[in-house]
Write an enzyme that holds these catalytic residues in place. Structure first.
Site, PDB file in Angstrom:
ATOM      1  N   GLN A 128     -11.996  53.952  21.195  1.00 30.74           N
ATOM      2  CA  GLN A 128     -13.116  54.864  20.977  1.00 30.74           C
ATOM      3  C   GLN A 128     -12.601  56.195  20.469  1.00 30.74           C
ATOM      4  O   GLN A 128     -11.662  56.766  21.023  1.00 30.74           O
ATOM      5  CB  GLN A 128     -13.912  55.053  22.272  1.00 30.74           C
ATOM      6  N   TYR A 130     -13.337  60.229  19.210  1.00 32.89           N
ATOM      7  CA  TYR A 130     -14.103  61.453  19.024  1.00 32.89           C
ATOM      8  C   TYR A 130     -13.542  62.135  17.785  1.00 32.89           C
ATOM      9  O   TYR A 130     -12.333  62.368  17.697  1.00 32.89           O
ATOM     10  CB  TYR A 130     -13.960  62.400  20.215  1.00 32.89           C
ATOM     11  N   HIS A 276     -25.312  58.280  26.313  1.00 36.12           N
ATOM     12  CA  HIS A 276     -24.069  58.694  26.973  1.00 36.12           C
ATOM     13  C   HIS A 276     -24.200  58.603  28.499  1.00 36.12           C
ATOM     14  O   HIS A 276     -23.660  59.432  29.243  1.00 36.12           O
ATOM     15  CB  HIS A 276     -23.669  60.112  26.568  1.00 36.12           C
TER      16      HIS A 276
END
Length: 385
Positions: A128, A130, A276
């Site tokens: 994952q 960001y 989220h």
């Protein structure tokens, strides 16, 4: 606890074992936590149709997610600070997922690094990402994920700025961390947790190790991370990531139907309808309520894009309801983290086993032999929906 039969049992055991600040980080949402509660309560409001005299022998809970076989339609979601719930937590969770047969997603904000997890597993996992202000660092992370042979990249879109979580402030889990007397006393009362974390391979963000100049432990790194979330993130950055990554691309954090259309045009292979876990925009719609409109929007643009959801998944029945609502699968975060915090790797395995058994039994009693056949005819929605 003598008998563990549901995820809530693991949650209570984790609460007793894990340091209060770390457990609070996992367990809480932003502001009033209304969206976090809605994720769970809206799933509970959906009823399963009980069917009888249907041949449900030889049931199948398996499917594929982004082309990868999954023993049930579940992928372990990326969760920050996993390795502070139990020493080497990311490694242990990845190993448990591999042995069980479901995908594991390592977060950018992990304690163990990409390379640590790759060295301890034999099959590809997901990473994952960001996209931070430091684009060179993001590019480096993508290159490292490629080198580790990660089979999918999960790009999280709903954290341009950090939502405020009151529990983290009260527990001293701030940026930078604020040690308090109560935290120190709490940790002294939890020797098992302390021992496992101290014996872990790392104590700070492993993927950032060596990148931040002058970093001296978790405090400095958390301060750097707090400055790196990028409010300028746009669909142009999604396009940039797509050019950098030639494997499966999953976009996580899509909730609005208009955004779902844009995601479907972006070249992504799957999107995750997600708020989220209720940790960002409190007051946003629950994931399960947002799912139908997102599905319609995506399939109107590109029916080949898979649509999953996360938020509130605590049982096999939740998985079944999400699939009946049209999701290809779900991501589960807190459920497996509770197991990890409670018991380490066996706890992750137990959490997965609990959910698969609940899924299998619920399928049988609903007259469903194959999870891929679950649809709206198997559920009853609340009238007010």
């Amino acid at each position: 606890m003598a008998v563990i039969t549901e995820i809530e049992d693991l949650r209570l055991q984790a609460k007793r074992r894990v340091a209060k600040a770390i457990f609070g980080y996992v367990d809480s949402g932003s502001y009033t936590q209304g969206t976090m509660r809605a994720n769970k309560s809206d799933l509970e409001a959906i009823h399963l149709r009980q069917r009888v005299a249907v041949n449900v022998d030889h049931r199948n809970t398996a499917t594929t997610l982004a082309g990868q076989h999954a023993a049930m339609p579940v992928a372990l979601a990326p969760v920050g600070l996993t390795g502070l719930n139990y020493g080497d937590g990311e490694i242990l969770a990845a190993q448990a997922a591999e042995e069980f047969g479901v995908p594991f997603t390592l977060t950018t904000m992990s304690i163990c690094s990409i390379e640590d997890v790759a060295a301890a597993t034999s099959k590809p996992f997901w990473f994952q990402l960001y996209v931070m202000r430091d684009r060179a660092f993001a590019a480096d992370l993508i290159a490292r994920a490629k080198a580790a042979k990660c089979s999918a990249l999960v790009l999280t879109l709903d954290l341009q700025i950090l939502g405020q979580r009151h529990a983290d402030l009260r527990n001293g889990l701030t940026v930078p961390p604020r040690p308090t007397l109560s935290n120190i006393v709490d940790m002294m009362r939890k020797p098992s947790w302390c021992a496992s974390v101290l014996m872990g391979k790392r104590k700070t963000f492993g993927n950032l190790d060596g990148h931040v100049k002058g970093a001296q432990g978790l405090s400095t790194l958390m301060a750097w991370v707090g400055q790196q979330f990028d409010p300028t993130l746009s669909w142009a950055d999604v396009e940039w990531v797509r050019k950098q990554w030639d494997g499966k691309l999953i976009l996580k954090g899509v909730l609005d139907a208009e955004d779902a259309k844009l995601a479907a045009r972006s070249g992504a292979d799957a999107i995750v309808v997600s708020n989220h876990g209720g940790r960002q925009l409190d007051g946003a719609m629950s994931s399960i309520r947002a799912l139908p409109d997102a599905l319609e929007a995506v399939h109107a643009v590109n029916p080949d894009v898979e649509v999953w959801m996360d938020g509130g998944i605590r049982s096999g029945q939740d998985i079944l309801k999400a699939c009946a609502m049209g999701a290809r699968g779900v991501m589960a975060g807190r459920s497996y983290i509770y197991g990890l915090g409670a018991m380490g790797k066996p706890g992750v395995t137990l959490a997965l086993e609990i959910m698969r058994k609940e899924l299998d039994v619920s399928m049988a009693l609903s007259g469903i032999r194959d999870i891929r056949e679950a649809n709206r005819s198997h559920i009853v929605l609340p009238k007010h929906w």
